[in-house]
Design a protein around this motif. Structure first.
Motif, PDB file in Angstrom:
ATOM      1  N   LEU A  28       0.822  -1.211   0.000  1.00 55.24           N
ATOM      2  CA  LEU A  28       0.000   0.000   0.000  1.00 55.24           C
ATOM      3  C   LEU A  28       0.857   1.261   0.000  1.00 55.24           C
ATOM      4  CD1 LEU A  28      -2.815  -0.948   2.533  1.00 55.24           C
ATOM      5  CD2 LEU A  28      -3.050  -0.628   0.075  1.00 55.24           C
ATOM      6  N   SER A  32       0.887   3.861  -3.147  1.00 55.55           N
ATOM      7  CA  SER A  32       0.455   5.239  -2.896  1.00 55.55           C
ATOM      8  C   SER A  32       1.595   6.230  -3.127  1.00 55.55           C
ATOM      9  CB  SER A  32      -0.111   5.376  -1.488  1.00 55.55           C
ATOM     10  OG  SER A  32       0.870   5.113  -0.520  1.00 55.55           O
ATOM     11  N   GLN A  35       1.858   6.602  -6.887  1.00 55.19           N
ATOM     12  CA  GLN A  35       0.722   7.377  -7.394  1.00 55.19           C
ATOM     13  C   GLN A  35       0.910   8.862  -7.101  1.00 55.19           C
ATOM     14  OE1 GLN A  35      -2.715   5.621  -5.600  1.00 55.19           O
ATOM     15  NE2 GLN A  35      -3.137   4.358  -7.389  1.00 55.19           N
ATOM     16  N   MET A  36       1.466   9.163  -5.937  1.00 55.76           N
ATOM     17  CA  MET A  36       1.749  10.553  -5.609  1.00 55.76           C
ATOM     18  C   MET A  36       2.757  11.135  -6.602  1.00 55.76           C
ATOM     19  SD  MET A  36       3.979  12.483  -2.789  1.00 55.76           S
ATOM     20  CE  MET A  36       5.168  11.287  -3.084  1.00 55.76           C
ATOM     21  N   THR A  82       0.457   5.887   3.965  1.00 53.69           N
ATOM     22  CA  THR A  82      -0.481   5.734   2.849  1.00 53.69           C
ATOM     23  C   THR A  82      -1.456   6.899   2.817  1.00 53.69           C
ATOM     24  OG1 THR A  82      -0.287   3.330   2.951  1.00 53.69           O
ATOM     25  CG2 THR A  82      -2.205   4.213   1.816  1.00 53.69           C
ATOM     26  N   PHE A  85       0.435  10.046   1.569  1.00 51.92           N
ATOM     27  CA  PHE A  85       0.674   9.983   0.126  1.00 51.92           C
ATOM     28  C   PHE A  85      -0.627  10.130  -0.653  1.00 51.92           C
ATOM     29  CE2 PHE A  85       4.645   7.308   1.093  1.00 51.92           C
ATOM     30  CZ  PHE A  85       5.422   8.445   1.190  1.00 51.92           C
ATOM     31  N   ALA A  86      -1.731   9.584  -0.126  1.00 55.03           N
ATOM     32  CA  ALA A  86      -3.026   9.737  -0.791  1.00 55.03           C
ATOM     33  C   ALA A  86      -3.463  11.199  -0.770  1.00 55.03           C
ATOM     34  CB  ALA A  86      -4.071   8.856  -0.124  1.00 55.03           C
ATOM     35  N   THR A  89      -1.458  12.967  -3.300  1.00 61.11           N
ATOM     36  CA  THR A  89      -1.949  12.603  -4.637  1.00 61.11           C
ATOM     37  C   THR A  89      -3.170  13.428  -4.977  1.00 61.11           C
ATOM     38  OG1 THR A  89      -1.138  10.338  -4.382  1.00 61.11           O
ATOM     39  CG2 THR A  89      -2.831  10.707  -6.045  1.00 61.11           C
ATOM     40  N   TYR A  90      -4.087  13.536  -4.041  1.00 59.82           N
ATOM     41  CA  TYR A  90      -5.283  14.338  -4.249  1.00 59.82           C
ATOM     42  C   TYR A  90      -4.913  15.808  -4.497  1.00 59.82           C
ATOM     43  CZ  TYR A  90      -9.775  16.566  -3.480  1.00 59.82           C
ATOM     44  OH  TYR A  90     -10.901  17.325  -3.618  1.00 59.82           O
TER      45      TYR A  90
END
Length: 97
Positions: A28, A32, A35-36, A82, A85-86, A89-90
């Motif tokens: 995870l 994440s 993705q970031m 996580t 990093f989420a 990312t947002y």
């Protein structure tokens, strides 16, 4: 030569938490994190980089998990990372749009 019994964890839940944190938690965090990076940097370059660095980061985090004393603390750390990093990312997706 067998392992020294004082270093082995006889209880089920501490062993289960370490194994699941090593496999799932580190995965995870790795996904994440990448993705970031994809949300902030060039998508095509990061996808190619993720193919190689993703496995290396995942294995390194697995090793760190088994070195740690508590699997539950590693789960907490991995879930916190996580979430961070989420959030980044947002923010990267919102900033780009």
């Amino acid at each position: 030569m067998p392992a020294n019994p004082k270093y082995l964890t006889p209880a089920f839940w501490p062993r289960f938490s370490k194994i699941t944190a090593a496999i799932l938690g580190s995965y995870l965090v790795t996904v994440s994190f990448h993705q970031m990076l994809i949300s902030w940097l060039d998508r095509e370059d990061m996808l190619i980089t993720m193919a190689y660095s993703g496995f290396i980061v995942w294995v390194a985090l697995m090793i760190v998990t088994f070195i740690a004393k508590s699997g539950w603390k590693m789960w907490a750390l991995y879930l916190l990372l996580t979430a961070i990093f989420a959030g980044l990312t947002y923010a990267g997706i919102s900033y780009d749009a």
